[in-house]
Design a protein around this motif. Sequence first.
Motif, PDB file in Angstrom:
ATOM      1  N   PHE A  68       0.865  -1.195   0.000  1.00 14.25           N
ATOM      2  CA  PHE A  68       0.000   0.000   0.000  1.00 14.25           C
ATOM      3  C   PHE A  68       0.895   1.238   0.000  1.00 14.25           C
ATOM      4  N   PRO A  69       0.611   2.201  -0.912  1.00 14.69           N
ATOM      5  CA  PRO A  69       1.586   3.279  -1.126  1.00 14.69           C
ATOM      6  C   PRO A  69       1.466   4.483  -0.194  1.00 14.69           C
ATOM      7  N   LYS A  70       0.433   4.559   0.637  1.00 16.06           N
ATOM      8  CA  LYS A  70       0.199   5.762   1.436  1.00 16.06           C
ATOM      9  C   LYS A  70       0.043   5.424   2.914  1.00 16.06           C
ATOM     10  N   SER A  71      -0.091   6.466   3.742  1.00 20.44           N
ATOM     11  CA  SER A  71      -0.065   6.306   5.203  1.00 20.44           C
ATOM     12  C   SER A  71      -1.438   6.189   5.843  1.00 20.44           C
ATOM     13  N   VAL A  72      -2.483   6.390   5.051  1.00 22.34           N
ATOM     14  CA  VAL A  72      -3.849   6.367   5.566  1.00 22.34           C
ATOM     15  C   VAL A  72      -4.748   6.008   4.390  1.00 22.34           C
ATOM     16  N   CYS A  73      -5.920   5.447   4.679  1.00 13.01           N
ATOM     17  CA  CYS A  73      -6.891   5.204   3.605  1.00 13.01           C
ATOM     18  C   CYS A  73      -7.918   6.335   3.610  1.00 13.01           C
ATOM     19  N   THR A  74      -8.191   6.869   2.428  1.00 12.68           N
ATOM     20  CA  THR A  74      -9.192   7.926   2.279  1.00 12.68           C
ATOM     21  C   THR A  74     -10.179   7.468   1.211  1.00 12.68           C
ATOM     22  N   SER A  75     -11.385   7.130   1.628  1.00 13.52           N
ATOM     23  CA  SER A  75     -12.367   6.542   0.708  1.00 13.52           C
ATOM     24  C   SER A  75     -13.500   7.540   0.494  1.00 13.52           C
ATOM     25  N   VAL A  76     -13.520   8.116  -0.704  1.00  8.61           N
ATOM     26  CA  VAL A  76     -14.434   9.228  -1.003  1.00  8.61           C
ATOM     27  C   VAL A  76     -15.668   8.709  -1.759  1.00  8.61           C
ATOM     28  N   VAL A  79     -16.350   4.997  -2.963  1.00 10.63           N
ATOM     29  CA  VAL A  79     -15.254   4.081  -2.602  1.00 10.63           C
ATOM     30  C   VAL A  79     -15.607   3.442  -1.251  1.00 10.63           C
ATOM     31  N   VAL A  80     -15.702   2.115  -1.261  1.00 14.08           N
ATOM     32  CA  VAL A  80     -16.175   1.383  -0.080  1.00 14.08           C
ATOM     33  C   VAL A  80     -15.095   1.361   1.002  1.00 14.08           C
ATOM     34  N   CYS A  81     -13.855   1.063   0.606  1.00 15.07           N
ATOM     35  CA  CYS A  81     -12.740   1.108   1.551  1.00 15.07           C
ATOM     36  C   CYS A  81     -11.411   1.035   0.810  1.00 15.07           C
ATOM     37  N   HIS A  82     -10.334   1.307   1.544  1.00 16.26           N
ATOM     38  CA  HIS A  82      -8.956   1.233   1.043  1.00 16.26           C
ATOM     39  C   HIS A  82      -8.660   2.247  -0.053  1.00 16.26           C
ATOM     40  N   GLY A  83      -9.407   3.359  -0.065  1.00 18.32           N
ATOM     41  CA  GLY A  83      -9.109   4.418  -1.029  1.00 18.32           C
ATOM     42  C   GLY A  83      -7.692   4.934  -0.824  1.00 18.32           C
ATOM     43  N   VAL A  84      -7.002   5.190  -1.926  1.00 20.84           N
ATOM     44  CA  VAL A  84      -5.608   5.664  -1.876  1.00 20.84           C
ATOM     45  C   VAL A  84      -5.597   7.189  -2.016  1.00 20.84           C
ATOM     46  N   PRO A  85      -5.025   7.894  -1.037  1.00 23.53           N
ATOM     47  CA  PRO A  85      -4.961   9.360  -1.125  1.00 23.53           C
ATOM     48  C   PRO A  85      -4.218   9.813  -2.385  1.00 23.53           C
ATOM     49  N   ARG A  86      -4.689  10.921  -2.960  1.00 21.45           N
ATOM     50  CA  ARG A  86      -4.066  11.441  -4.189  1.00 21.45           C
ATOM     51  C   ARG A  86      -3.972  12.954  -4.112  1.00 21.45           C
ATOM     52  N   ASP A  87      -2.897  13.487  -4.658  1.00 18.09           N
ATOM     53  CA  ASP A  87      -2.727  14.941  -4.666  1.00 18.09           C
ATOM     54  C   ASP A  87      -3.690  15.622  -5.637  1.00 18.09           C
ATOM     55  N   ASP A  88      -4.273  14.859  -6.569  1.00 25.21           N
ATOM     56  CA  ASP A  88      -5.215  15.461  -7.525  1.00 25.21           C
ATOM     57  C   ASP A  88      -6.670  15.144  -7.184  1.00 25.21           C
ATOM     58  N   GLU A  89      -6.898  14.638  -5.977  1.00 21.20           N
ATOM     59  CA  GLU A  89      -8.281  14.363  -5.556  1.00 21.20           C
ATOM     60  C   GLU A  89      -8.717  15.453  -4.576  1.00 21.20           C
ATOM     61  N   PRO A 223      -1.707  -0.407  -7.959  1.00 22.70           N
ATOM     62  CA  PRO A 223      -0.446  -0.806  -8.600  1.00 22.70           C
ATOM     63  C   PRO A 223       0.625  -1.207  -7.582  1.00 22.70           C
ATOM     64  N   ASP A 224       1.329  -2.297  -7.875  1.00 24.85           N
ATOM     65  CA  ASP A 224       2.434  -2.784  -7.046  1.00 24.85           C
ATOM     66  C   ASP A 224       2.008  -3.154  -5.624  1.00 24.85           C
ATOM     67  N   SER A 225       0.720  -3.448  -5.438  1.00 27.91           N
ATOM     68  CA  SER A 225       0.225  -3.805  -4.111  1.00 27.91           C
ATOM     69  C   SER A 225      -0.717  -4.993  -4.226  1.00 27.91           C
ATOM     70  N   SER A 226      -0.775  -5.822  -3.187  1.00 33.40           N
ATOM     71  CA  SER A 226      -1.769  -6.903  -3.176  1.00 33.40           C
ATOM     72  C   SER A 226      -3.055  -6.447  -2.485  1.00 33.40           C
ATOM     73  N   ILE A 227      -3.075  -5.181  -2.021  1.00 30.15           N
ATOM     74  CA  ILE A 227      -4.306  -4.608  -1.459  1.00 30.15           C
ATOM     75  C   ILE A 227      -5.151  -4.081  -2.625  1.00 30.15           C
ATOM     76  N   CYS A 228      -6.458  -4.281  -2.529  1.00 30.03           N
ATOM     77  CA  CYS A 228      -7.369  -3.732  -3.536  1.00 30.03           C
ATOM     78  C   CYS A 228      -8.189  -2.628  -2.901  1.00 30.03           C
ATOM     79  N   TYR A 229      -8.707  -1.728  -3.744  1.00 32.54           N
ATOM     80  CA  TYR A 229      -9.754  -0.841  -3.239  1.00 32.54           C
ATOM     81  C   TYR A 229     -11.050  -1.214  -3.934  1.00 32.54           C
ATOM     82  N   TYR A 230     -12.153  -0.770  -3.371  1.00 38.57           N
ATOM     83  CA  TYR A 230     -13.466  -1.254  -3.808  1.00 38.57           C
ATOM     84  C   TYR A 230     -14.407  -0.072  -3.982  1.00 38.57           C
TER      85      TYR A 230
END
Length: 258
Positions: A68-76, A79-89, A223-230
């Motif tokens: 997982f590439p980030k320090s926290v999950c942000t699900s907007v 997005v059910v869970c495991h949302g990946v924070p983005r600088d363009d979101e 990408p590059d993670s075995s975690i999925c977001y939903y």
Amino acid sequence: MQRKRKNLGMTLAQIKKMETVCQLAAQTLQYAAKLVAPGVTTGHINDAVHEYTLSLDAQSAPLNYHGFPKSVCTSVNDVVCHGVPRDDEVLMPGDAINIDVTLKKAGFFGDTSATFFVGEVTDNVKKVTEAAKKGMMAGIEQVKAGNRTGDIGYATNKVVTNLGFYTVKAIGGHGIGDQFHKDPFVPAAGRPKSGEILRENTCITVEPMVNETSEDFIEFQIPDSSICYYKTIDGTATAQFEHTILITKNGYEILTAW
Ligand code: MF3
Ligand code: CO
Ligand code: CO
């Protein structure tokens, strides 16, 4: 004289460490909540949570967890869970965001999340969010040594179904302690007196995901993670709350109380 080695509860010293990290996780979530506003990016929330966590002399458990590439999950929104924070979101009025914080300190993990609103949201979003919170609390009230994971799921699902919404069945809570995720699986639906027995002086999370129109979801690779977001299947609303809970002889303690 016989005592099974498996499922031995934590020592008092270990419980104290859980209490500490869970309180810091709750404090971090409260800090993150104050950042939620129109115009703020989820990438900014990530960076701020990361720095705040370090200032508490703790680590962000999601970072590099199974890639997982980030320090926290942000699900907007959908997005059910495991949302990946983005600088363009960029958060916009009407958005709902679940922020899921997990801290590690002194070898123990504390995991907590909540769903927050950006400005005014629709009645539907409010209702789904309320259902998720009530479902979590109903599940937590079933926690007691000797009860089973199915008791938690049954109570959660009953509340959520009565409010007209759907619990996600395939993803759920987990044992936690000296590992981020361990047994048992803690479902958001189930049958009373079924599932694994809750053991005194161990910890679990209760973290139901509640969808507006269906329990089903679509899986997306990170990408590059075995975690999925939903995401929800049709773009409709979803919400989640999570606490880390200590199972006691006669009940429970919410270690991440915010
Ligand atoms: N905090 C999530 C949970 O409640 C797990 C996130 S795993 C991550 O179990 F890798 F996505 F961070
Ligand atoms: Co969790
Ligand atoms: Co979590």
